[in-house]
Design an enzyme around this catalytic site. Structure first.
Site, PDB file in Angstrom:
ATOM      1  N   SER A 163       0.822  -1.203   0.000  1.00 47.29           N
ATOM      2  CA  SER A 163       0.000   0.000   0.000  1.00 47.29           C
ATOM      3  C   SER A 163       0.858   1.255   0.000  1.00 47.29           C
ATOM      4  O   SER A 163       1.968   1.265   0.556  1.00 47.29           O
ATOM      5  CB  SER A 163      -0.853  -0.016   1.274  1.00 47.29           C
ATOM      6  OG  SER A 163      -1.424   1.242   1.504  1.00 47.29           O
ATOM      7  N   TYR A 212      -1.599   0.295  10.191  1.00 48.31           N
ATOM      8  CA  TYR A 212      -1.852  -0.497   8.980  1.00 48.31           C
ATOM      9  C   TYR A 212      -0.659  -0.398   8.020  1.00 48.31           C
ATOM     10  O   TYR A 212      -0.137  -1.408   7.547  1.00 48.31           O
ATOM     11  CB  TYR A 212      -3.144   0.007   8.311  1.00 48.31           C
ATOM     12  CG  TYR A 212      -3.270  -0.370   6.876  1.00 48.31           C
ATOM     13  CD1 TYR A 212      -3.520  -1.693   6.510  1.00 48.31           C
ATOM     14  CD2 TYR A 212      -3.129   0.585   5.859  1.00 48.31           C
ATOM     15  CE1 TYR A 212      -3.618  -2.045   5.177  1.00 48.31           C
ATOM     16  CE2 TYR A 212      -3.236   0.246   4.531  1.00 48.31           C
ATOM     17  CZ  TYR A 212      -3.474  -1.072   4.192  1.00 48.31           C
ATOM     18  OH  TYR A 212      -3.563  -1.418   2.870  1.00 48.31           O
ATOM     19  N   LYS A 232       2.212  -3.286   6.598  1.00 47.69           N
ATOM     20  CA  LYS A 232       2.566  -3.534   5.190  1.00 47.69           C
ATOM     21  C   LYS A 232       4.079  -3.401   4.985  1.00 47.69           C
ATOM     22  O   LYS A 232       4.696  -4.189   4.269  1.00 47.69           O
ATOM     23  CB  LYS A 232       1.818  -2.566   4.278  1.00 47.69           C
ATOM     24  CG  LYS A 232       0.316  -2.803   4.232  1.00 47.69           C
ATOM     25  CD  LYS A 232      -0.015  -4.053   3.440  1.00 47.69           C
ATOM     26  CE  LYS A 232      -1.494  -4.384   3.432  1.00 47.69           C
ATOM     27  NZ  LYS A 232      -1.810  -5.598   2.694  1.00 47.69           N
TER      28      LYS A 232
END
Ligand code: UDP
Length: 335
Positions: free
Chosen positions: A129, A153, A157
């Site tokens: 991402s 988050y 990643k």
């Protein structure tokens, strides 16, 4: 199964591919693209956010969980490659429930890497991402941009990318890490109809408002340093993302080399531009109000996708606002 040999020619070979998270929004589009290219697909999904209606009759399905190591290892056997999309992805939630994100995103990936290593599976295509970059130091963001995630988050990643790089060095597992910008739209042929439940992203929220499922769209801030004051993002059609996965798989197999690339349209659109285009295309009023800024939202994010273009020969085809919104509206209107 009838194979489109013209399209397959020039491609590596027909592969058996396990798509982990293949019943989800992006996973279902990736599965469809792999099938269209003649690959054999097995979807592995725990259906926590994925939907049965996103499964295709020409793909096998295993109802399984990445946290169950034996189950995952069993599912991987017999496959040449894995596309790994099973992750939680709500940046806001990740700041409140880091445990949930550690468990699923990080522990799940460690399971996958160990399982791949155990059975000798060599190729992983991973959904990363743009959240790995954090607040932009310059625009457009290329892959050399420093990675300083602003939310947990994005941290998960980035950590996974680091695991991948170590397993590449130590175990010879080749990977493609695909750093998505803002995925949006639906299959241009209308074959995918599962709608995300409780979406938080702009396009599905606008669509739900257009359908009357929500009262209004809250616009998170109109005092940014952008021409109309609302945030600018790089929206990329999910079918373009899906095509990139197949090209990336070909790349790692043909070159026996890993890669990390951005996937974006290289075009910025503001929240108001998206909203106005959606009003025009849907013919619905889509009520909106200006709300406060959402914490952690940079004013402007756009991608440089030159590396994906040059290494993969990838080019977005459907990522103009019109197509993004038309294909989304087709999916929502039907329901
Ligand atoms: N946004 C908004 N209202 C919403 C959802 C999103 O104004 O209900 C804005 C958000 O502030 C951001 C853009 O739309 O500028 C895209 O947000 P999204 O959550 O889709 O993706 P993100 O950029 O956070 O990855």
């Amino acid at each position: 199964m009838s194979l489109d040999y013209d399209r397959i020619l020039g491609y590596t070979q027909v592969m058996n591919v396990l798509v982990v998270g293949g019943a989800g929004y992006i996973g279902s589009h990736v599965s469809r693209e792999l099938l269209d290219r003649g690959h054999k697909v097995t979807v592995f999904d725990n259906l926590s956010t994925g939907l049965r209606e996103n499964l295709f009759p020409d793909a096998a399905f295993i109802h399984g969980d990445i946290l169950r190591y034996e189950q995952l290892t069993g599912a991987l056997r017999g496959n040449d490659a894995v596309v790994y999309l099973a992750a939680f992805k709500a940046a806001g939630e990740s700041m409140e429930k880091p445990e949930k994100y550690s468990q699923n995103n990080i522990t799940g990936t460690v399971n996958l890497l160990n399982a791949a290593s155990e059975i000798g599976l060599k190729y992983i295509i991973f959904s990363s991402s743009a959240a790995v970059y954090g607040e932009p130091a310059y625009l457009p963001i290329d892959e050399k941009h420093p990675a300083n995630p602003e939310n947990y988050y994005g941290f998960t990643k980035l950590e996974i990318e680091r695991f991948l790089s170590w397993y590449d060095r130590l175990k010879g597992i080749r990977y493609a890490s695909l750093r998505y910008f803002n995925a949006a739209g639906y299959d241009v042929k209308g074959r995918i109809t599962g709608l995300e439940q409780n979406p938080a992203n702009l396009l599905p929220v606008i669509m739900e408002t257009a359908c009357g499922m929500r009262k209004e769209l809250a616009i998170f801030g109109n005092d940014y340093e952008t021409p109309d004051g609302t945030c600018i993002r790089d929206y990329i059609h999910v079918s373009d993302l899906a095509a990139a996965h197949v090209l990336a798989l070909d790349y790692v197999v043909n070159n026996n080399k890993s890669l990390t690339v951005n996937l974006g349209s290289e075009t910025g659109s503001s929240v108001l531009e998206v909203l106005e285009t959606a009003r025009r295309i849907t013919g619905q009023p889509i009520p909106s109000r200006i709300a406060g800024r959402r914490p952690g939202d940079p004013g402007k994010l756009t991608a440089s996708a030159g590396l994906a273009r040059s290494l993969l020969g990838w080019k977005p085809e459907y990522s103009d606002l019109e197509t993004l919104i038309k294909t989304s509206w087709e999916a929502y209107r039907k329901q």
